[in-house]
Design an enzyme around this catalytic site. Structure first.
Site, PDB file in Angstrom:
ATOM      1  N   ASP A 124       0.798  -1.232   0.000  1.00  0.00           N
ATOM      2  CA  ASP A 124       0.000   0.000   0.000  1.00  0.00           C
ATOM      3  C   ASP A 124       0.828   1.278   0.000  1.00  0.00           C
ATOM      4  OD1 ASP A 124      -2.625  -0.988  -0.133  1.00  0.00           O
ATOM      5  OD2 ASP A 124      -2.520  -1.608   1.953  1.00  0.00           O
ATOM      6  N   ASP A 185      -6.674  -4.069  -5.701  1.00  0.00           N
ATOM      7  CA  ASP A 185      -6.331  -2.739  -5.197  1.00  0.00           C
ATOM      8  C   ASP A 185      -4.890  -2.337  -5.554  1.00  0.00           C
ATOM      9  OD1 ASP A 185      -7.990  -4.488  -3.707  1.00  0.00           O
ATOM     10  OD2 ASP A 185      -8.047  -3.171  -1.985  1.00  0.00           O
TER      11      ASP A 185
HETATM   12  N1  GLY Z   1      -7.142  -1.374  -0.188  1.00  0.00           N
HETATM   13  C1  GLY Z   1      -8.063  -1.740   0.789  1.00  0.00           C
HETATM   14  C2  GLY Z   1      -9.473  -1.383   0.524  1.00  0.00           C
HETATM   15  O1  GLY Z   1      -9.863  -0.932  -0.517  1.00  0.00           O
HETATM   16  O2  GLY Z   1     -10.243  -1.602   1.427  1.00  0.00           O
END
Ligand code: GLY
Length: 399
Positions: A124, A185
């Site tokens: 992330d 994601d």
């Molecule tokens: N990347 C985590 C979410 O979208 O919850």
């Protein structure tokens, strides 16, 4: 209905001027200045709420707001995946208003994330460091920000496995459910890598991003152009072990935010590479999302959630999709994306705004973070606010 009418006008060849007129009418319903005034009030209030939490003993390691927990503002550490969005929101306020009063808090909340550039424990980093330092560098040109972006990209690149050709998303195990999980994601984190190549001239970041994007098209997408949430790879052979969900309703369902991340991610990949395959992928995802949006354009948390219409909404998925659709509109020959994005923003502005100086200073209500974990259901989420503001900025740039 609205969109179908536009398409038939086009087919009848009547007509770009009519189309443009309809689009500008739709756009006029969103008063971007008014929305930024409101966002400024909310952000100012959020800053004061954070100050009072600090005065009441909140630890200095809690650097950024994420959501409301039992009505109270929840602060998170820099290593939380959402830590970059509030600094990003403050940068967007500075960008739109040009008011220098936003600079000190934007700088302060960005600087708090400086150590995160070396944190290799998650994919992330793109969210965390590009929404904060990326916007900071874009708007100030300060080379200190540039160096942090480059180091963050190096750290993220360390999670790439050349055999599988993808970046590992999560290190935490889920009852040994997966070996090498890659979630949709993760497409969002590639923007940081593309930026690092532009800043350094080192193409290795770019190549990793392209490899990840190509394997995501190959392995994450279903024939109907919806995406699985998690693809689990064998890190030794690169083979796909399983396709499952973590945050969606079921392994075969279409988790709403995941579809939006994919749309945004491939639109961005097209911007950065000009590879037509990414544009086509983004168009296919857009068609899927548009075909499944409810009438009012705000998705439920999963397009296949079993109790629709009695399921929680996800305003964050709506805001991310709107922002992506504005950008896609600028690349695609299919010129209805802007109208859909306008429709989403209109609904968010009409029915999803928090009353001022309430809800901890969040802008939008009614997002869903992780329904299967019974976590963050029908709450404000900081990333909904971030992509809402980005979408508003993009809507204005298009006028
Ligand atoms: N990347 C985590 C979410 O979208 O919850």
């Amino acid at each position: 209905m609205h969109m179908r009418m536009k398409r038939s006008l086009c087919c009848a060849g009547i007509i770009l001027p009519a189309l443009l007129l309809m689009q500008s009418c739709a756009a006029q319903k969103i008063n971007v200045s008014k929305q930024f005034d409101n966002a400024g009030v909310q952000a100012g209030y959020m800053l004061s709420v954070i100050d009072s939490l600090r005065a009441a003993g909140a630890g200095a390691e809690l650097v950024s707001p994420r959501t409301l927990d039992k009505g109270k503002l929840k602060l998170v550490k820099g290593q939380d995946w959402t830590s970059g969005f509030f600094p990003g929101e403050l940068w967007f306020l500075y960008e739109f208003t040009k008011d220098k009063k936003w600079l000190p808090p934007a700088k302060k909340y960005t600087a708090a994330l400086t150590p995160v550039q070396f944190f290799g424990g998650t994919h992330d980093l793109g969210f965390m460091m590009y929404c904060s330092f990326g916007n900071a560098y874009r708007l100030t040109g300060d080379t200190g920000y540039r160096n942090v972006i480059i180091q963050s990209a190096k750290t993220l690149a360390g999670r790439f496995n050349p055999v599988a050709g993808v970046i590992k998303s999560w290190d935490f195990a889920s009852d040994s459910k997966w070996k090498y999980p890659v979630i949709i994601d993760n497409m969002m984190n590639l923007e940081l890598l593309f930026e690092a190549t532009k800043l350094t001239g080192d193409s290795s970041f770019y190549k990793i991003a392209v490899s990840h994007a190509n394997n995501t098209i190959k392995n994450h997408y279903r024939p109907n152009n919806s995406s699985y949430h998690v693809v689990d790879y064998d890190p030794e052979t690169g083979a796909v072990r399983q396709r499952i969900t973590a945050q969606g309703y079921s392994d075969s369902s279409a988790w709403a935010r995941g579809q939006a991340w994919g749309l945004y991610g491939f639109t961005m990949c097209y911007r950065e590479t000009k590879n037509i395959v990414y544009l086509q992928q983004a168009e296919k995802i857009a068609a899927y999302i548009i075909s499944r949006l409810p009438k009012d354009k705000i998705p439920y948390w999963d397009y296949d959630a079993p109790l629709i219409p009695n399921e929680p909404m996800d305003a964050s998925a709506a805001a991310i999709a709107a922002s992506a659709l504005y950008e896609l509109h600028t690349y695609s020959n299919d010129k209805h994306y802007r109208a859909v994005a306008n429709g989403i923003l209109e609904k968010l502005c009409a029915s999803y705004l928090s009353p001022q100086k309430q809800n901890g200073g969040f802008i939008l209500l009614h997002s869903t973070g992780h329904k299967p974990a019974k976590s963050e259901i029908d709450v404000p989420l900081i990333y909904a606010d971030y992509y809402f503001l980005e979408a508003l900025l993009r809507s204005k740039q298009m006028k």
